[in-house]
Design a protein around this motif. Structure first.
Motif, PDB file in Angstrom:
ATOM      1  N   GLU A  62      -7.527  -4.221  -2.276  1.00 52.32           N
ATOM      2  CA  GLU A  62      -8.993  -3.265  -2.191  1.00 52.32           C
ATOM      3  C   GLU A  62     -10.123  -3.310  -2.657  1.00 52.32           C
ATOM      4  O   GLU A  62     -11.025  -3.079  -2.444  1.00 52.32           O
ATOM      5  CB  GLU A  62      -8.337  -1.984  -3.012  1.00 52.32           C
TER       6      GLU A  62
ATOM      7  N   CYS B 268       0.917  -1.324  -0.185  1.00 47.50           N
ATOM      8  CA  CYS B 268       0.035   0.093  -0.111  1.00 47.50           C
ATOM      9  C   CYS B 268       0.955   1.238   0.008  1.00 47.50           C
ATOM     10  O   CYS B 268       0.195   3.097  -0.757  1.00 47.50           O
ATOM     11  CB  CYS B 268      -0.731   0.239   1.461  1.00 47.50           C
TER      12      CYS B 268
ATOM     13  N   VAL C 173      -2.252  -5.249  -5.210  1.00 49.69           N
ATOM     14  CA  VAL C 173      -2.785  -3.880  -4.127  1.00 49.69           C
ATOM     15  C   VAL C 173      -4.008  -3.598  -5.099  1.00 49.69           C
ATOM     16  O   VAL C 173      -5.137  -3.300  -4.204  1.00 49.69           O
ATOM     17  CB  VAL C 173      -1.938  -3.129  -4.312  1.00 49.69           C
TER      18      VAL C 173
END
Length: 145
Positions: A107, A41, A103
């Motif tokens: 998310e 992140c 990622v």
């Protein structure tokens, strides 16, 4: 159905609270803030060059721990490590395409799960839970005084 704006706002509020999380969903949000998830992140959200030393500072962990995490992440193809051109002692870390995709999937899953939580529990009650968690965190931080 929860709107994108509702989900984003509630996730932002969750980021501000770090009590122990009993449920799997909340644990996954918390894990995003720690270890490899936090590094992914940080790399994804940073607009600047990220060094191993910077990762250590942001996560509040030793450079040795960061080195171990980076080695594992590099072996999985999530990141690339390079020596800084200006100083060979400095390691610059970047996401690979696989890291970027990881990622994105993390998310997307957290976003989906938060939508389910808001739909089932209600935005108002979720925000009330977050407010209570902040109060508990503050009380614990002050040692009950």
């Amino acid at each position: 159905m929860a709107t994108k704006a509702q989900i984003e706002m509630v996730l932002e509020e969750f980021k501000k609270v770090h009590p122990p999380h009993p449920s799997g969903f909340l644990q996954r949000i918390d894990e995003r803030q720690e270890g490899a998830g936090a590094i992914l992140c940080l790399l994804h959200e940073s607009e600047d060059i990220v060094t191993a030393g910077r990762i250590s500072e942001v996560l509040g962990v030793s450079t040795a721990r960061v080195a171990v995490l980076l080695k594992k992440m590099e072996a999985k193809g999530l990141i690339m490590k390079e020596r800084a051109p200006s100083d060979a002692r400095v390691t610059v870390v970047t996401l690979t395409e696989q890291g970027k995709e990881t990622v994105r999937r993390i998310e997307e899953e957290i976003f989906r799960q938060m939508g389910v939580v808001i739909d089932r529990v209600g935005e108002e009650r979720v925000l009330e839970f977050i407010a209570i968690a902040k109060e508990i965190q503050s009380a614990v931080a002050q040692g009950g005084t």
